[in-house]
Design a protein around this motif. Structure first.
Motif, PDB file in Angstrom:
ATOM      1  N   LYS A  37       0.853  -1.184   0.014  1.00  0.00           N
ATOM      2  CA  LYS A  37      -0.020  -0.079  -0.074  1.00  0.00           C
ATOM      3  C   LYS A  37       0.752   1.279   0.109  1.00  0.00           C
ATOM      4  O   LYS A  37       0.428   2.145  -0.606  1.00  0.00           O
ATOM      5  CB  LYS A  37      -0.937  -0.085   1.466  1.00  0.00           C
ATOM      6  N   ILE A  38       1.957   1.330   0.940  1.00  0.00           N
ATOM      7  CA  ILE A  38       2.786   2.189   1.024  1.00  0.00           C
ATOM      8  C   ILE A  38       3.663   2.625  -0.267  1.00  0.00           C
ATOM      9  O   ILE A  38       3.657   3.610  -0.813  1.00  0.00           O
ATOM     10  CB  ILE A  38       3.582   2.229   2.223  1.00  0.00           C
ATOM     11  N   PHE A  39       4.335   1.424  -0.717  1.00  0.00           N
ATOM     12  CA  PHE A  39       5.460   1.806  -1.495  1.00  0.00           C
ATOM     13  C   PHE A  39       5.212   1.269  -3.058  1.00  0.00           C
ATOM     14  O   PHE A  39       6.057   1.686  -3.910  1.00  0.00           O
ATOM     15  CB  PHE A  39       6.744   1.087  -1.216  1.00  0.00           C
ATOM     16  N   THR A  40       3.851   1.009  -3.273  1.00  0.00           N
ATOM     17  CA  THR A  40       3.731   0.980  -4.561  1.00  0.00           C
ATOM     18  C   THR A  40       2.369   1.641  -5.159  1.00  0.00           C
ATOM     19  O   THR A  40       1.633   1.964  -4.050  1.00  0.00           O
ATOM     20  CB  THR A  40       3.597  -0.791  -4.893  1.00  0.00           C
ATOM     21  N   PHE A  41       2.109   1.537  -6.627  1.00  0.00           N
ATOM     22  CA  PHE A  41       0.768   2.126  -6.859  1.00  0.00           C
ATOM     23  C   PHE A  41      -0.144   0.992  -7.313  1.00  0.00           C
ATOM     24  O   PHE A  41      -1.070   1.547  -8.127  1.00  0.00           O
ATOM     25  CB  PHE A  41       1.408   2.967  -8.064  1.00  0.00           C
ATOM     26  N   ARG A  42      -0.204  -0.031  -6.901  1.00  0.00           N
ATOM     27  CA  ARG A  42      -1.009  -1.062  -7.022  1.00  0.00           C
ATOM     28  C   ARG A  42      -2.431  -0.774  -6.710  1.00  0.00           C
ATOM     29  O   ARG A  42      -2.621   0.191  -5.621  1.00  0.00           O
ATOM     30  CB  ARG A  42      -0.714  -2.630  -6.523  1.00  0.00           C
ATOM     31  N   SER A  43      -3.441  -1.043  -7.558  1.00  0.00           N
ATOM     32  CA  SER A  43      -4.835  -0.784  -6.982  1.00  0.00           C
ATOM     33  C   SER A  43      -5.529  -1.480  -5.700  1.00  0.00           C
ATOM     34  O   SER A  43      -4.722  -2.582  -5.264  1.00  0.00           O
ATOM     35  CB  SER A  43      -5.947  -1.187  -8.034  1.00  0.00           C
ATOM     36  N   ARG A  44      -6.341  -1.031  -5.103  1.00  0.00           N
ATOM     37  CA  ARG A  44      -7.124  -1.752  -4.150  1.00  0.00           C
ATOM     38  C   ARG A  44      -7.179  -3.319  -4.462  1.00  0.00           C
ATOM     39  O   ARG A  44      -7.047  -4.364  -3.462  1.00  0.00           O
ATOM     40  CB  ARG A  44      -8.377  -1.238  -3.470  1.00  0.00           C
ATOM     41  N   ALA A  45      -8.034  -3.432  -5.494  1.00  0.00           N
ATOM     42  CA  ALA A  45      -8.214  -4.706  -6.025  1.00  0.00           C
ATOM     43  C   ALA A  45      -6.945  -5.546  -5.961  1.00  0.00           C
ATOM     44  O   ALA A  45      -7.133  -6.876  -5.795  1.00  0.00           O
ATOM     45  CB  ALA A  45      -9.115  -4.698  -7.325  1.00  0.00           C
ATOM     46  N   GLU A  46      -5.991  -5.249  -6.822  1.00  0.00           N
ATOM     47  CA  GLU A  46      -4.723  -6.053  -6.898  1.00  0.00           C
ATOM     48  C   GLU A  46      -4.179  -6.341  -5.593  1.00  0.00           C
ATOM     49  O   GLU A  46      -3.690  -7.342  -5.157  1.00  0.00           O
ATOM     50  CB  GLU A  46      -3.734  -5.217  -7.871  1.00  0.00           C
ATOM     51  N   ILE A  47      -4.070  -5.336  -4.473  1.00  0.00           N
ATOM     52  CA  ILE A  47      -3.595  -5.437  -3.342  1.00  0.00           C
ATOM     53  C   ILE A  47      -4.381  -6.364  -2.266  1.00  0.00           C
ATOM     54  O   ILE A  47      -3.880  -7.432  -1.917  1.00  0.00           O
ATOM     55  CB  ILE A  47      -3.358  -4.319  -2.608  1.00  0.00           C
ATOM     56  N   ASP A  48      -5.816  -6.398  -2.674  1.00  0.00           N
ATOM     57  CA  ASP A  48      -6.649  -7.473  -2.030  1.00  0.00           C
ATOM     58  C   ASP A  48      -6.246  -8.687  -2.324  1.00  0.00           C
ATOM     59  O   ASP A  48      -6.356  -9.916  -1.681  1.00  0.00           O
ATOM     60  CB  ASP A  48      -8.075  -7.144  -2.342  1.00  0.00           C
ATOM     61  N   ASP A  49      -6.124  -9.080  -3.704  1.00  0.00           N
ATOM     62  CA  ASP A  49      -5.730 -10.347  -4.338  1.00  0.00           C
ATOM     63  C   ASP A  49      -4.332 -10.719  -3.782  1.00  0.00           C
ATOM     64  O   ASP A  49      -4.326 -11.993  -3.367  1.00  0.00           O
ATOM     65  CB  ASP A  49      -5.748 -10.286  -5.965  1.00  0.00           C
ATOM     66  N   LEU A  50      -3.556  -9.940  -3.579  1.00  0.00           N
ATOM     67  CA  LEU A  50      -2.181 -10.237  -3.077  1.00  0.00           C
ATOM     68  C   LEU A  50      -2.147 -10.609  -1.912  1.00  0.00           C
ATOM     69  O   LEU A  50      -1.558 -11.572  -1.197  1.00  0.00           O
ATOM     70  CB  LEU A  50      -0.819  -9.225  -3.421  1.00  0.00           C
ATOM     71  N   GLU A  51      -3.142  -9.966  -1.244  1.00  0.00           N
ATOM     72  CA  GLU A  51      -3.255 -10.238   0.605  1.00  0.00           C
ATOM     73  C   GLU A  51      -3.946 -11.622   0.779  1.00  0.00           C
ATOM     74  O   GLU A  51      -3.463 -12.346   1.651  1.00  0.00           O
ATOM     75  CB  GLU A  51      -4.214  -9.254   1.080  1.00  0.00           C
ATOM     76  N   GLN A  52      -4.736 -11.914  -0.168  1.00  0.00           N
ATOM     77  CA  GLN A  52      -5.301 -13.395  -0.115  1.00  0.00           C
ATOM     78  C   GLN A  52      -4.125 -14.507  -0.442  1.00  0.00           C
ATOM     79  O   GLN A  52      -4.217 -15.567   0.108  1.00  0.00           O
ATOM     80  CB  GLN A  52      -6.338 -13.327  -1.148  1.00  0.00           C
ATOM     81  N   SER A  53      -3.282 -14.055  -1.302  1.00  0.00           N
ATOM     82  CA  SER A  53      -2.206 -15.235  -1.653  1.00  0.00           C
ATOM     83  C   SER A  53      -1.404 -15.434  -0.472  1.00  0.00           C
ATOM     84  O   SER A  53      -0.762 -16.420  -0.539  1.00  0.00           O
ATOM     85  CB  SER A  53      -1.294 -14.672  -2.936  1.00  0.00           C
ATOM     86  N   VAL A  54      -1.271 -14.150   0.447  1.00  0.00           N
ATOM     87  CA  VAL A  54      -0.225 -14.317   1.546  1.00  0.00           C
ATOM     88  C   VAL A  54      -0.938 -15.414   2.463  1.00  0.00           C
ATOM     89  O   VAL A  54      -0.351 -16.174   3.040  1.00  0.00           O
ATOM     90  CB  VAL A  54      -0.082 -13.018   2.090  1.00  0.00           C
ATOM     91  N   THR A  55      -2.366 -15.154   2.487  1.00  0.00           N
ATOM     92  CA  THR A  55      -2.972 -16.247   3.450  1.00  0.00           C
ATOM     93  C   THR A  55      -3.234 -17.662   2.952  1.00  0.00           C
ATOM     94  O   THR A  55      -2.935 -18.586   3.523  1.00  0.00           O
ATOM     95  CB  THR A  55      -4.489 -15.776   3.602  1.00  0.00           C
ATOM     96  N   GLU A  56      -3.333 -17.762   1.523  1.00  0.00           N
ATOM     97  CA  GLU A  56      -3.688 -19.177   0.742  1.00  0.00           C
ATOM     98  C   GLU A  56      -2.470 -19.788   0.488  1.00  0.00           C
ATOM     99  O   GLU A  56      -2.479 -21.056   0.472  1.00  0.00           O
ATOM    100  CB  GLU A  56      -4.778 -18.840  -0.180  1.00  0.00           C
ATOM    101  N   ALA A  57      -1.487 -19.009  -0.038  1.00  0.00           N
ATOM    102  CA  ALA A  57      -0.119 -19.544  -0.735  1.00  0.00           C
ATOM    103  C   ALA A  57       1.249 -18.904  -0.014  1.00  0.00           C
ATOM    104  O   ALA A  57       1.729 -18.221  -1.016  1.00  0.00           O
ATOM    105  CB  ALA A  57      -0.391 -19.790  -2.094  1.00  0.00           C
ATOM    106  N   PRO A  58       1.303 -18.848   1.023  1.00  0.00           N
ATOM    107  CA  PRO A  58       2.431 -18.115   1.393  1.00  0.00           C
ATOM    108  C   PRO A  58       3.910 -18.257   0.904  1.00  0.00           C
ATOM    109  O   PRO A  58       4.717 -17.657   0.767  1.00  0.00           O
ATOM    110  CB  PRO A  58       2.319 -18.103   2.902  1.00  0.00           C
ATOM    111  N   GLN A  59       3.823 -19.789   0.533  1.00  0.00           N
ATOM    112  CA  GLN A  59       5.262 -20.104   0.156  1.00  0.00           C
ATOM    113  C   GLN A  59       5.217 -19.886  -1.271  1.00  0.00           C
ATOM    114  O   GLN A  59       6.543 -19.638  -1.748  1.00  0.00           O
ATOM    115  CB  GLN A  59       5.324 -21.698  -0.056  1.00  0.00           C
TER     116      GLN A  59
END
Length: 422
Positions: free
Chosen positions: A268-290
């Motif tokens: 959120k701080i260091f990139t210009f990714r949209s909210r939708a993109e960051i939400d998807d990446l947040e989900q990946s941290v939970t579901e596939a952190p590896q």
């Protein structure tokens, strides 16, 4: 334009501010001219300055007009630190660092169009100021009680070393910058780090007293890790933006190694990714952190922002090549040098050094017998190729660009052998 404050707040880029409703109204009415200052007290900006430049870029994308101030005058003094007097650099050093910082800033802001950025240097108005004019026209608006109450000043006064009049005067000079930019360009908003709050409000107060106008200030928070510790140190020190002070490879690796607990906030701080993109990446941290998809996105975006897409591609390929996912022989000497800079290493001689020797010399194995067992079991690699001969000797064909040879034990334990190439 009025939505920009909500966006900045969602991204965690707002800490303190003056009248937020008045600022929101000003941003909604039309283009606001704003500024942030960067002092050349080192030859490069670092990650903390990057936060400010990203905030400036968000405001610019919303249609507002940035002034990027490089303090050729204030850089000769330096903002007081919590402890210890700064070393004063000579004029030639500060001038050289000013040029370096300008070059870094120019890559991160857009200087074209109606909201095009403008570079300014406070040496232009402070350099020719006489002492009498300074005291009469500026100093008379400052009250010692207020200046002494500043957190940094108060702490330094209570310390053994105290604070010099030189550093004590810094807040007046920064306040004067805001007044000058208000007069020259109609600048009505100053941004900065939260540790600058006192200096920022000093400028707003000066404009109110000297010009009878109300302006705005806004700060970003100090960026910390999830555990509350300070953010922003690499193995070699600060996270510099200059590639000669921190290589693009090391820069990329720093962001790639972000903890799962921090990565979404840093996106959120260091990139210009949209909210939708960051939400998807947040989900990946939970579901596939590896998979570390969020970390790879963060590293690629920030490295591209600072060093460009070509540098990002080189370091991404180098990162993959170290572990066999890309061709080591395709890497240039500079990128390879940066990629292996932190690995255990030893010197090697073509035709004389054996793989067994190199495994032991680099510390990948504790002894020759252990090294032989690793090779026999298929666990040793030279340039990602499995070693099958326990007596294999380093050949010229094993040398990568720059005379390096990559050694690997198992999947992840790396070292490097260096062979003089001249």
């Amino acid at each position: 334009m009025s939505d920009i404050l909500d966006e900045l707040r969602w991204r965690g880029l707002i800490a303190q501010h003056t009248d937020i409703d008045a600022l929101r109204a000003a941003l909604a009415e039309g283009p606001v001219t704003y500024y942030c200052g960067f002092d050349p007290t080192a030859p490069s900006l670092h990650h903390g300055h990057l936060v400010q430049l990203i905030l400036m870029r968000h405001l610019q994308l919303a249609g507002h007009r940035p002034l990027a101030l490089v303090g050729g005058a204030t850089g000769m003094i330096g903002d007081p630190r919590m402890s210890g007097e700064r070393v004063l650099n000579d004029k030639e050093t500060v001038a050289g660092w000013t040029d370096k910082l300008r070059g870094q800033i120019e890559r991160l802001l857009d200087f074209d169009g109606e909201a095009g950025a403008r570079m300014v240097n406070n040496l232009d108005w402070i350099g020719g100021l006489t002492t009498i004019d300074f005291l009469r026209d500026v100093g008379k608006h400052f009250r010692l009680g207020t200046m002494l109450a500043k957190d940094t000043v108060a702490r330094r006064l209570q310390s053994e070393e105290g604070i010099s009049f030189t550093e004590f005067s810094y807040q007046i000079l920064q306040g004067m910058d805001f007044l000058e930019l208000f007069r020259r360009y109609g600048c009505t908003l100053q941004t900065g780090g939260n540790d600058q709050w006192g200096n920022l409000t000093a400028g707003a107060d000066l404009i109110r007293k000297a010009a009878g106008e109300t302006v705005h200030v806004m700060t970003t928070p100090l960026i910390t890790k999830a555990d509350g510790t300070k953010f922003g140190k690499s193995e070699g020190g600060a996270i510099w933006l200059d590639p000669d002070m921190l290589s693009p490879y090391a820069f990329y690796q720093f962001w790639l190694n972000t903890d799962d607990a921090d990565v979404v906030r840093f996106l959120k701080i260091f990139t210009f990714r949209s909210r939708a993109e960051i939400d998807d990446l947040e989900q990946s941290v939970t579901e596939a952190p590896q998979a570390r998809a969020a970390q790879r996105t963060l590293a690629e975006d920030v490295t591209t922002l600072v060093h460009g897409s070509d540098a990002t591609e080189r370091v991404r390929r180098a990162s993959q090549a170290l572990f066999g996912a890309d061709d080591l022989h395709a890497l240039d000497a500079g990128t390879l040098r940066d990629a292996v800079a932190e690995l255990p290493r030893t010197e090697a001689v073509v035709g004389e050094s054996t793989v067994v020797d190199l495994l032991v010399a680099t510390g990948l194995e504790k002894g020759r017998n252990a090294a032989r067992r690793t090779i026999a079991s298929g666990g040793a690699y030279v340039n990602n190729a499995k070693v099958t001969d326990v007596d294999q000797t380093l050949s010229r064909a094993d040398l990568l660009e720059g005379g390096y040879t990559l050694l690997r034990k198992g999947r992840k334990t790396l070292a490097v052998a260096a062979t003089p190439t001249d």
